[in-house]
Motif scaffolding. Structure first.
Motif, PDB file in Angstrom:
ATOM      1  N   GLU A 198       5.386   4.787   0.072  1.00  0.00           N
ATOM      2  CA  GLU A 198       6.643   5.369  -0.398  1.00  0.00           C
ATOM      3  C   GLU A 198       7.430   4.343  -1.214  1.00  0.00           C
ATOM      4  O   GLU A 198       7.775   3.265  -0.728  1.00  0.00           O
ATOM      5  N   GLY A 199       7.660   4.656  -2.500  1.00  0.00           N
ATOM      6  CA  GLY A 199       8.495   3.821  -3.357  1.00  0.00           C
ATOM      7  C   GLY A 199       7.863   2.519  -3.814  1.00  0.00           C
ATOM      8  O   GLY A 199       8.559   1.631  -4.305  1.00  0.00           O
ATOM      9  N   LEU A 200       6.546   2.381  -3.705  1.00  0.00           N
ATOM     10  CA  LEU A 200       5.887   1.119  -4.055  1.00  0.00           C
ATOM     11  C   LEU A 200       5.360   1.143  -5.485  1.00  0.00           C
ATOM     12  O   LEU A 200       4.912   2.176  -5.986  1.00  0.00           O
ATOM     13  N   TYR A 201       5.354  -0.034  -6.123  1.00  0.00           N
ATOM     14  CA  TYR A 201       4.828  -0.167  -7.481  1.00  0.00           C
ATOM     15  C   TYR A 201       4.405  -1.620  -7.710  1.00  0.00           C
ATOM     16  O   TYR A 201       4.733  -2.521  -6.925  1.00  0.00           O
ATOM     17  N   PRO A 219       9.464   4.634  -8.529  1.00  0.00           N
ATOM     18  CA  PRO A 219       8.238   4.266  -9.255  1.00  0.00           C
ATOM     19  C   PRO A 219       7.832   5.368 -10.222  1.00  0.00           C
ATOM     20  O   PRO A 219       8.074   6.556  -9.973  1.00  0.00           O
ATOM     21  N   ASN A 220       7.218   4.981 -11.348  1.00  0.00           N
ATOM     22  CA  ASN A 220       6.662   6.005 -12.231  1.00  0.00           C
ATOM     23  C   ASN A 220       5.359   6.544 -11.637  1.00  0.00           C
ATOM     24  O   ASN A 220       4.916   6.104 -10.568  1.00  0.00           O
ATOM     25  N   SER A 221       4.729   7.467 -12.336  1.00  0.00           N
ATOM     26  CA  SER A 221       3.599   8.190 -11.742  1.00  0.00           C
ATOM     27  C   SER A 221       2.382   7.306 -11.476  1.00  0.00           C
ATOM     28  O   SER A 221       1.638   7.530 -10.518  1.00  0.00           O
ATOM     29  N   ASP A 222       2.134   6.293 -12.313  1.00  0.00           N
ATOM     30  CA  ASP A 222       0.964   5.440 -12.081  1.00  0.00           C
ATOM     31  C   ASP A 222       1.316   4.143 -11.353  1.00  0.00           C
ATOM     32  O   ASP A 222       0.499   3.234 -11.260  1.00  0.00           O
ATOM     33  N   ARG A 223       2.552   4.079 -10.851  1.00  0.00           N
ATOM     34  CA  ARG A 223       3.002   2.947 -10.032  1.00  0.00           C
ATOM     35  C   ARG A 223       2.968   1.609 -10.767  1.00  0.00           C
ATOM     36  O   ARG A 223       2.833   0.567 -10.148  1.00  0.00           O
ATOM     37  N   GLU A 238      13.119   2.219  -2.209  1.00  0.00           N
ATOM     38  CA  GLU A 238      11.936   2.409  -1.389  1.00  0.00           C
ATOM     39  C   GLU A 238      11.531   3.873  -1.294  1.00  0.00           C
ATOM     40  O   GLU A 238      10.863   4.292  -0.354  1.00  0.00           O
ATOM     41  N   LYS A 239      11.989   4.739  -2.248  1.00  0.00           N
ATOM     42  CA  LYS A 239      11.650   6.155  -2.227  1.00  0.00           C
ATOM     43  C   LYS A 239      11.001   6.536  -3.543  1.00  0.00           C
ATOM     44  O   LYS A 239      11.355   6.027  -4.609  1.00  0.00           O
ATOM     45  N   MET A 240      10.076   7.482  -3.451  1.00  0.00           N
ATOM     46  CA  MET A 240       9.389   7.950  -4.637  1.00  0.00           C
ATOM     47  C   MET A 240      10.243   8.963  -5.388  1.00  0.00           C
ATOM     48  O   MET A 240      10.305   8.974  -6.593  1.00  0.00           O
ATOM     49  N   ARG A 241      10.885   9.847  -4.645  1.00  0.00           N
ATOM     50  CA  ARG A 241      11.684  10.895  -5.282  1.00  0.00           C
ATOM     51  C   ARG A 241      13.137  10.774  -4.827  1.00  0.00           C
ATOM     52  O   ARG A 241      13.433  10.197  -3.782  1.00  0.00           O
ATOM     53  N   VAL A 242      14.001  11.368  -5.627  1.00  0.00           N
ATOM     54  CA  VAL A 242      15.430  11.345  -5.286  1.00  0.00           C
ATOM     55  C   VAL A 242      15.983  12.755  -5.347  1.00  0.00           C
ATOM     56  O   VAL A 242      15.355  13.655  -5.911  1.00  0.00           O
TER      57      VAL A 242
END
Length: 242
Positions: A198-201, A219-223, A238-242
């Motif tokens: 979750e939220g990593l790149y 993070p963008n789609s390809d991290r 630390e989140k992927m979506r908001v």
């Protein structure tokens, strides 16, 4: 004892206090003394224990020293050729055992191939292991790195190394490459892992761990990087979506 061209023999009358008769003298193959015969009631140097005679009138044959063998007529000695050896008192030279070599003539023993090398086919020298392979002392061949995440990176290696964090082996374990952006490695692995939590790149090469998106970003789609949250949205990080 002397030999004359007319075939007559003049021999010693006494030998270490013993009176000799002409019949005691061994008959030789020629009317004069030749090197591979000696005078001890037998005549010719024996086979099997490295005997030879390189002088006239010897009371006994000599024994070939280590690293040598008698020549075909036993009139002298020859050095053992490279790749072979003799401990002495032998009629021939032995081939070096597997994992051993002899790189010079006249060897009394063979050498053990050192780590990172192997003997060539005729055992006259050693060759370095190729990149991506290794060998221990006394090995007959080099072995390719086969354990997870290992490589050598140079010729003549005695062992393989684990890929460090942020890297992976490539090209038949001959070297290492940085993990691509969007991926990471803890080290000692054949491949890098894409950031997936979750939220990593990962926005740079060679990372040993992924980064967390900071507050207000995701993070963008390809991290491989992060982007700002859209208007009327937010992120605690630390989140992927908001």
């Amino acid at each position: 004892m002397n030999f004359f061209m007319d075939g007559t023999i003049s021999y010693m009358k006494m030998w270490h206090g013993v009176e000799l008769q002409q019949s005691d003298v061994t008959e030789l193959y020629a009317p004069y003394n030749i090197a591979h015969h000696f005078w001890d009631f037998r005549g010719t140097c024996s086979e099997g224990d490295g005997q030879y005679s390189d002088e006239e009138g010897l009371p006994a044959c000599k024994i070939a020293a280590a690293g040598n063998k008698p020549n075909g007529r036993r009139t002298g000695v020859e050095k053992c050729a490279a790749g072979r050896y003799s401990i002495g008192a032998n009629d021939g030279c032995e081939t070096c055992s597997p994992g051993q070599f002899s790189d010079e003539d006249g060897a009394s023993s063979c050498k053990t191939s050192p780590p990172g090398y192997y003997p060539n086919d005729d055992r006259t020298n050693v060759t370095k292991c190729e990149v991506g392979k290794f060998s221990h002392a006394g090995s007959t061949v080099c072995t390719r790195c086969s354990e997870e995440g290992q490589y050598t990176g140079k010729e003549g290696s005695e062992s393989c190394k684990p890929a460090p964090p942020g890297y992976r082996p490539y090209g038949n374990n001959t070297g290492i490459a940085k993990c691509e952006i969007g991926k990471y490695s803890l080290g000692g692995k054949n491949n890098c892992t894409r950031c997936a939590g979750e939220g990593l790149y990962a926005d740079e090469e060679g990372l040993s761990a992924c980064k967390y998106a900071p507050p207000g970003f995701k993070p963008n789609s390809d991290r491989t990087n992060i982007v700002q949250c859209e208007p009327q949205t937010f992120s605690f990080g630390e989140k992927m979506r908001v």
